[in-house]
Design an enzyme around this catalytic site. Structure first.
Site, PDB file in Angstrom:
ATOM      1  N   ASP A 493      92.630  63.015  61.235  1.00 39.51           N
ATOM      2  CA  ASP A 493      93.706  62.959  60.248  1.00 39.51           C
ATOM      3  C   ASP A 493      93.958  64.303  59.577  1.00 39.51           C
ATOM      4  O   ASP A 493      95.001  64.519  58.963  1.00 39.51           O
ATOM      5  CB  ASP A 493      93.324  61.980  59.127  1.00 39.51           C
TER       6      ASP A 493
HETATM    7  C1  BGC Z   1      90.109  62.150  54.983  1.00 40.70           C
HETATM    8  C2  BGC Z   1      90.207  61.382  56.271  1.00 40.70           C
HETATM    9  C3  BGC Z   1      91.025  60.169  56.035  1.00 40.70           C
HETATM   10  C4  BGC Z   1      92.367  60.549  55.444  1.00 40.70           C
HETATM   11  C5  BGC Z   1      93.257  59.372  55.167  1.00 40.70           C
HETATM   12  C6  BGC Z   1      91.474  62.448  54.465  1.00 40.70           C
HETATM   13  O1  BGC Z   1      91.400  63.100  53.242  1.00 40.70           O
HETATM   14  O2  BGC Z   1      89.367  63.305  55.167  1.00 40.70           O
HETATM   15  O3  BGC Z   1      88.924  61.049  56.766  1.00 40.70           O
HETATM   16  O4  BGC Z   1      91.216  59.495  57.238  1.00 40.70           O
HETATM   17  O5  BGC Z   1      92.199  61.270  54.275  1.00 40.70           O
HETATM   18  O6  BGC Z   1      92.820  58.586  54.137  1.00 40.70           O
HETATM   19  C1  NOJ Z   2      88.996  58.096  58.807  1.00 34.99           C
HETATM   20  C2  NOJ Z   2      90.146  57.299  59.333  1.00 34.99           C
HETATM   21  O1  NOJ Z   2      90.003  55.964  58.930  1.00 34.99           O
HETATM   22  C3  NOJ Z   2      90.233  57.387  60.821  1.00 34.99           C
HETATM   23  O2  NOJ Z   2      91.376  56.723  61.274  1.00 34.99           O
HETATM   24  C4  NOJ Z   2      90.262  58.825  61.239  1.00 34.99           C
HETATM   25  O3  NOJ Z   2      90.341  58.856  62.624  1.00 34.99           O
HETATM   26  C5  NOJ Z   2      89.070  59.579  60.699  1.00 34.99           C
HETATM   27  N1  NOJ Z   2      89.051  59.446  59.274  1.00 34.99           N
HETATM   28  C6  NOJ Z   2      89.079  61.051  61.083  1.00 34.99           C
HETATM   29  O4  NOJ Z   2      90.019  61.769  60.371  1.00 34.99           O
END
Ligand code: BGC
Ligand code: NOJ
Length: 822
Positions: A493
């Site tokens: 993400d």
């Molecule tokens: C986090 C991710 C997460 C995303 C969406 C980011 O700040 O590092 O792990 O999936 O937010 O909530």
């Molecule tokens: C948490 C999210 O829930 C997942 O969808 C994502 O792939 C990982 N973070 C990595 O960013």
């Protein structure tokens, strides 16, 4: 150092001291009513949706941690000589935190039991949600171990949330005015906003006559006091306050007198109830809640027999689920996780996606599209009917161009527009989850189910067509090298190659991105190849207007593109940025090698025949593997890079900036198994297996019975420290990696495959697996080195590694698998 131990027989984790490094939590409920409960009774409850239908308040990141919960107080009503204040304490330690003489918390399958003892009074509280009900029960059992009679007061306390948890935590000018309760026949009803558009309310009831109650928080706590020393408890009497506005609570007061050795049970229930919209009030022209349909439920669950009966049903329900696959291997961590905790955690992630935990406030994240599809991979064998419904729900949020909302709200099942979209990997995961469902069940009819796009009536197309559009979505979005465009981000993400954010505080996840036509993802390419191959297999078996060979051609084309532009010589590249420069290449100063493309491309079958997969995995071992797991990339980003986005906002070693993201470690385990290296796969498995890390709980800090999203990487000062436990794709993926690839019990479109790639020093293992209503009793035994498989079905050797589907009516199939060269 450990803070407890596993009781595998009871399927419980037993916590022996209340001040664990972090609250160690459990989930109550597995249908519509849910609660989160910590080892000191902290946590909150909600109906279906942690944001939109929250029953009780919980304060995140508070001082002390874990504030708000299912609190009980015990008070010695006999005056104690030479004591300036009466003796009262929390039998769950929080919130009074008075040291207890004995303490033990047992987290089990859908229930939590907290037992403690102080001043000769033993208390045991069992919390659970009965199946089929929208309520939770707390059964308190007190035993007087004193020589003399004990006169005690019991106080209960919960704080109601005004339903929408976000509004509840922010909109005080309104909230201070709308709180309303009713108290009738000693039941406390929370009815804020019931007078207008809501037809639901919460109730809090007790099996014993009440000596008093309070429903206004300040009346119970007293001004400027907190939950650790409520005035009402100190004084030993409540004020019968009726909340209007401010902060409605439920607090009850029960007096008990226990002779020496005597035991007494008191039941509390907290529940949620809905009335028909046109039958909300009784009498109809009043503003009083119609209680006709809720009262029978309340009286039923205030009886001990009913509680015992429903607790037993809950146990049977979990036995039935866990029995679907049981393994006996030489490794206790594998047995414990595969047979109990990994399955249990996968169920929680299936139920709640990433929405509600101790780390997720339940406000920001609904059901993730990518997340829920991946959860299904580890869940589908447990309850195929629920999996089927989830697949259809997810598909119904898909957009007509094949794209997906990143999340949807569980209450409404509608895509959530507040959360950014264009995560270009999202749609492909629907193909993987549907393929897993088909392999598990053989229910090909699901492909013909008519499902709308974006939940819009009249747009219905078959699920098969939805899958086709998922594939087409990638085809329509390719960049200069022919690789998939990354969009807002892919699985990672935080790899935001089109964002270029320089505004403080702006969310990388939701802010408007540039319409990028350059930045490409090798990760999505690998995922696409995997999905297109599955789609090829599916379409071969399913009549449709699309040419079945098309998908394998698309997979082959993309594979050629990856070798041409996505291979760096020793490993797979990660991406191309908006300037067309490679990321995850030996030419990069930071972010030279990433885990994700190695895992996903090899899982898609790339390089297995020609040795390049092994080469990439050797690079992972050399550059990314640490004793605590495999980090996301190396070197970590040492500063913020405008063109990379959120990934470079995290300090080195945390989260997406080179943390150990436990979610993708199993991809490497699967890849190691795919190239036949069982020792390497299993070694990685144990590095992040929570049970195997129990002995270093003071470093790991999160619960030793469930996976965490992240363990701090080698660049972080707190390397080895886990964060964000429970709701993570790690649960499903580790379950898939260990059961399907290392133990090798793998559903396929045509039957159950047995292809273990186990550690060299294992003599074998046994598996009981229910598959398409048949019980498979599989005994694996090593004959010599290597992974070669000889399958013997009911005494007859067969060719290949797939057990053919038995004739209808067969209930048991006995299989022996001889592994290695004799
Ligand atoms: C986090 C991710 C997460 C995303 C969406 C980011 O700040 O590092 O792990 O999936 O937010 O909530
Ligand atoms: C948490 C999210 O829930 C997942 O969808 C994502 O792939 C990982 N973070 C990595 O960013």
């Amino acid at each position: 150092m450990q803070f407890g131990y596993f009781d595998d027989e009871q399927r419980e984790y037993v916590i022996q001291q209340p001040d664990t490094p972090l609250p160690w939590i459990n989930y109550l409920g597995c249908e519509d009513y849910f609660g989160i409960i910590s080892n000191t009774a902290g946590g909150y409850s909600f109906y279906k949706d942690a944001r939109l239908r929250r029953l009780t308040r919980y304060r995140y990141n508070n001082v002390p941690l874990d504030a708000g919960g299912r609190y009980l107080y015990l008070r010695d009503d006999d005056p104690i000589e030479n004591h300036s204040r009466p003796l009262f304490w929390s039998p769950t330690w929080q919130p009074t935190r008075l040291p207890l003489d004995e303490y033990e918390c047992r987290h089990g399958m859908g229930y939590t039991n907290i037992r403690s003892r102080l001043a000769g009074i033993e208390s045991e509280i069992r919390y659970f949600v009965p199946l089929g009900e929208n309520l939770e029960t707390w059964e308190l059992t007190l035993t007087n171990h004193r020589q003399a009679a004990a006169n005690l007061s019991i106080f209960s306390a919960i704080e109601f949330c005004l339903w929408d948890a976000l509004d509840d935590a922010t909109n005080f000018q309104r909230n201070y005015n709308v709180g309303e309760v009713e108290v009738l026949d000693e039941v406390i009803y929370h009815k804020s906003e019931y007078r207008e558009r809501r037809n639901h309310f919460a109730y809090f009831a007790c099996s014993e006559p009440l000596t008093g109650f309070d429903t206004q928080r300040v009346a119970f706590l007293g001004p400027y006091r907190d939950w650790s020393n409520p005035l009402g408890v100190e004084k030993g009497s409540l004020t019968r306050s009726i909340a209007t506005g401010w902060q409605p609570i439920g607090a009850q007061h029960v007096k008990v007198s226990l002779d020496p050795g005597v035991q007494k049970s008191v039941i509390f229930i907290l529940g949620y109830h809905e009335n028909l919209l046109d039958d909300k009030f009784d009498p109809p022209d009043s503003q009083t809640i119609n209680k006709r349909s809720v009262l029978p439920i309340i009286s039923r669950y205030l009886a001990k027999n009913e509680i015992n009966r429903s607790f037993q049903s809950l146990g049977e329900y979990w036995n039935g689920l866990l029995e679907k696959q049981q393994v006996t291997t030489p490794d206790e961590h594998t047995n414990r996780m595969v047979n109990i905790w990994n399955v249990y955690q996968t169920m929680a992630t299936f139920n709640l996606s990433r929405s509600a935990s101790y780390f997720e406030s339940g406000i920001g994240r609904g059901m993730g599209f990518r997340d829920s599809n991946q959860d299904l991979l580890g869940f589908v064998h447990l309850n195929p009917d629920l999996a089927r419904q989830r697949i259809l729900d997810l598909a119904a949020t898909q957009l007509p161009d094949g794209g997906a909302y990143h999340q949807y709200q569980p209450l409404t099942k509608r895509g959530n527009d507040d959360i950014g979209s264009n995560f270009n990997d999202d749609p492909l995961w629907l193909v993987l989850s549907t393929a897993a469902y088909l392999k598990e069940t053989g229910d090909w009819e699901i492909l013909d189910e008519l499902v709308p796009f974006d939940n819009t009536l009249g747009t219905e197309e078959s699920l098969y067509e939805h899958l086709h559009r998922s594939i087409q979505y990638t085809i329509d979005r390719r960049g200069p090298h022919g690789l998939p465009l990354i969009g807002r981000a892919d699985w990672n993400d935080c790899l935001n190659l089109n964002c270029f954010s320089n505004t403080p505080g702006q969310s990388f996840q939701t802010t408007i991105n540039k319409e990028g036509k350059v930045a490409e993802s090798i990760f999505i390419a690998g995922l696409f190849i995997q999905a297109a191959k599955e789609m090829g297999e599916i379409s071969k078996r399913h009549a449709s207007s699309h040419d079945p060979d098309k998908y394998s051609q698309l997979a082959n084309q993309m594979e050629a593109t990856v070798w041409e532009s996505g291979w760096d010589g020793d490993w797979f590249l990660r991406a191309y940025d908006d300037y067309g420069n490679p990321l995850g290449s030996k030419d990069c100063e930071e972010g030279r090698i990433f885990i994700e493309p190695q895992g996903i491309c090899i899982m898609a079958g790339l390089g297995i025949e020609d040795g390049r997969a092994t080469q990439a995995l050797d690079a992972v071992a050399e550059h990314l593997a640490t004793p605590h797991g495999i980090v996301l990339h190396q070197p970590a980003f040492s500063r913020y890079y405008l063109h990379l986005g959120e990934i470079s906002t995290y300090p080195a070693g945390y989260k997406e900036n080179a943390g150990i993201f436990c979610h993708n470690n199993p991809w490497v385990m699967i890849a190691e198994a795919a190239v036949g290296r069982g020792d390497a796969a299993f070694d990685y498995y144990l590095r992040i297996n929570p049970s195997a890390r129990e002995a270093i709980s003071e470093i790991h800090r999160c619960e030793p019975y469930v996976y965490a999203q992240m363990i701090a990487g080698r660049d972080a000062p707190s390397t080895g420290e886990a964060k964000n436990s429970w709701l993570t794709g790690t649960a499903a993926w580790n379950y898939v990696a260990i059961t399907q690839w290392m133990l090798g019990i793998r559903p396929t479109f045509v039957g159950l495959q047995v292809e273990p790639v186990m550690p060299a020093n294992w003599d074998g293992f046994d598996v009981i697996r229910y598959y398409r209503d048949v019980r498979y009793e599989i005994s694996i035994s090593r004959q010599g080195p290597g992974n070669q498989v000889l399958l013997i079905i009911e005494g007859d050797p067969i060719d290949g590694t797939c057990i053919p589907l038995p004739p209808a009516g067969t209930s048991v199939v006995r299989v022996t698998a001889n592994i290695g060269e004799a």
